[in-house]
Design an enzyme around this catalytic site. Structure first.
Site, PDB file in Angstrom:
ATOM      1  N   ASP A  79       0.820  -1.208   0.000  1.00  0.00           N
ATOM      2  CA  ASP A  79       0.000   0.000   0.000  1.00  0.00           C
ATOM      3  C   ASP A  79       0.850   1.252   0.000  1.00  0.00           C
ATOM      4  O   ASP A  79       1.528   1.552   0.981  1.00  0.00           O
ATOM      5  CB  ASP A  79      -0.907  -0.014   1.234  1.00  0.00           C
ATOM      6  N   ASP A  87      -1.908   5.851  -6.118  1.00  0.00           N
ATOM      7  CA  ASP A  87      -2.152   5.055  -4.911  1.00  0.00           C
ATOM      8  C   ASP A  87      -2.298   3.579  -5.254  1.00  0.00           C
ATOM      9  O   ASP A  87      -3.214   3.183  -5.979  1.00  0.00           O
ATOM     10  CB  ASP A  87      -3.415   5.564  -4.215  1.00  0.00           C
TER      11      ASP A  87
END
Length: 509
Positions: A120, A325
């Site tokens: 992440d 992201d």
């Protein structure tokens, strides 16, 4: 008491690692491991996960969009390098029961325990389930097999060390009874009461050099001993830990760079078949496209500026910010960028726009019907001009939907946002497909270069696509099922070929 992976599952995971791992080495010092989409046949076959929303179905995209909403709150409230890889192998897995994120099998502690952790870029702290009173300890595979998940315990690792409240990593010092107490942590997510809390610990992350010597090169890292997980972490999202790739000092890339193991950079690459790669210490190449990061001291993210939108050759000057992201599946844009792209795209499409029926909850507004036996269609080329002038050609902006193995329609893969702009990183058919994306924190730039994630991503012999002048339209064949494991369909980024696996899918018409 720790709950390790079953021996048979671990053997199957290691077999997958050995059979799919790259045999090449292209730089002197990087961390490297392959990225596998959970829909890839090797992953589904090895893990026995079959009863999932099929790729291309309405449920598939709804689930991806729902999972995005859960995680969007996380971060929003070169020189010589040694090649390194995780000791447990360099593959990652994308699993629906793990929240549709990509996972790496990493090992921590002494003796080592293996964890499937989510990758992440939108968060910083690496945390693991640890002596937990609220966490997921096992999962059921598609075949009904119980898969026990590792649970970390500091007392069970001879190399574990408590992180005290006087540590520079301790952000909750005000909650400490004394400077010699263990440092607490708590991450509160914005969706569905999702959080992780516990104490910080230090232990070894097991790494090996990716060369003929295959020497151990372990790193001492600080991470969260997650004692209490809530919300979506209990219902499937990242149940076995989260691997932070953000900019702050406690993130794994930051710790590795500060320890001198790598340069302060990494890259992520995702191919159309769901197989990709992440490389720690990769600063990219001299011929890559690039744009500077927009830094905010309060919430540093991988935020960049887009200055121009080009749809089908028609350019519109429009400056806006967007975050790259890896924890978001789709691309989310707010107005005016969303309206500019979608209306321009819509005006150039020949197919009829799909009329949503009752009960349909696809996250996309701009979807189109394909006629019976239609074998091809054209869509306008989408190009984003980044700050600094380099062009980012969106190789794959569409998502094709099927009805019982027959292409039924397609959607422009952009979701309207009511807050920030996010360039989704993980979905196998979206804005980052076909590129190696470099998060260069040494030079504070985002880089990108065309890649199929199999060939030499660092080669400077091929021309970069950043300065090409594309044709305004892309020719799409939704039934092409070419195998790209040995050759890339993206060598000509302006010939648009869908690489799809046909499954019995739900109709959108």
């Amino acid at each position: 008491m720790a709950h390790p992976f079953s021996r048979s599952l671990l053997c199957r995971l290691l077999f997958l690692v050995m059979s799919l791992a790259s045999q090449r080495c292209y730089c002197v010092r990087t961390f490297e491991f392959d990225v596998h989409h959970r829909f890839s046949d090797p992953v589904k076959g090895i893990l026995g996960v079959q009863d999932l929303p099929e790729k291309g179905s309405r449920e598939y995209y709804v689930a991806m969009s729902h999972r995005d909403r859960i995680f969007r709150g996380r971060g929003l409230v070169g020189g010589d390098r040694t090649v390194l890889t995780f000791a447990d192998g360099n593959e990652t897995y994308r699993l629906s029961s793990f929240g549709y994120l990509h996972y790496a099998n990493v090992s921590v502690g002494t003796p080592a325990l293996s964890f499937l952790v989510a990758l992440d870029t939108g968060s910083d702290l690496f945390w693991l389930p640890c002596n937990c009173t609220s966490c997921v300890q096992s999962l059921q595979s598609g075949s009904g097999q119980t898969i026990n998940l590792s649970i970390y315990g500091p007392e069970a690792s001879s190399t574990s060390k408590n992180v005290l409240c006087n540590s520079t990593f301790c952000e909750l010092q005000r909650q400490c009874p004394s400077s010699g107490s263990s440092c607490p942590y708590q991450i509160q997510y914005l969706s569905n009461g999702t959080s992780s809390s516990g104490v910080l610990v230090e232990d070894v992350l097991h790494l090996i050099t990716d060369d003929d010597q295959t020497q151990e090169d372990d790193a001492r890292i600080t991470f969260g001993c997650g004692q209490i997980q809530t919300g979506s972490f209990l219902s499937g999202a990242a149940p076995n830990g989260l691997f932070g790739l953000g900019m702050q000092s406690i993130s794994v890339p930051s710790i590795l760079a500060k320890g001198g193991l790598t340069s302060n950079s990494f890259s992520m690459c995702f191919g159309a078949d769901g197989v990709g790669r992440i490389r720690f210490g990769d600063n990219g190449s001299s011929d890559q496209g690039k744009t500077p990061f927009n830094l905010r001291a309060s919430q540093p993210t991988y935020n960049i500026s887009i200055t121009q939108i080009i749809v089908g050759g028609n350019a519109t000057d429009l400056e806006f910010y967007a975050i790259f992201d890896s924890g978001t599946s789709f691309t989310y844009l707010n107005d005016p960028a969303y309206t500019q792209i979608t209306t321009s795209f819509n005006s150039m499409i020949k197919e009829n726009r799909h009329s949503s029926g009752s009960g349909e909850d696809l996250p996309f507004e701009f979807c189109y019907d394909l006629s019976s036996n239609q074998t091809n269609f054209e869509v306008p080329m989408l190009n984003l001009t980044m700050k600094g002038g380099d062009n980012y050609y969106v190789i794959n902006p569409l998502l094709v939907l099927y009805n019982e193995d027959v292409p039924a329609g397609y959607c422009l893969g952009i979701v309207k946002s009511d807050d920030v702009n996010i360039i989704g990183h993980l979905h196998a058919e979206n804005f980052m497909t076909g590129y190696s994306i470099v998060f260069d924190r040494d030079n504070m730039i985002l880089g990108w270069k065309e890649s199929n994630c199999y060939d030499d991503v660092h080669s400077n012999s091929s021309k970069s696509p950043t300065n090409k002048s594309p044709t305004p339209a892309l020719a799409v064949n939704p039934e092409d099922t070419s195998n790209q494991s040995n050759s890339s369909p993206y060598r000509n980024p302006f010939t648009f070929i869908f690489i799809v696996v046909l499954f019995p899918l739900l109709a959108i018409i």
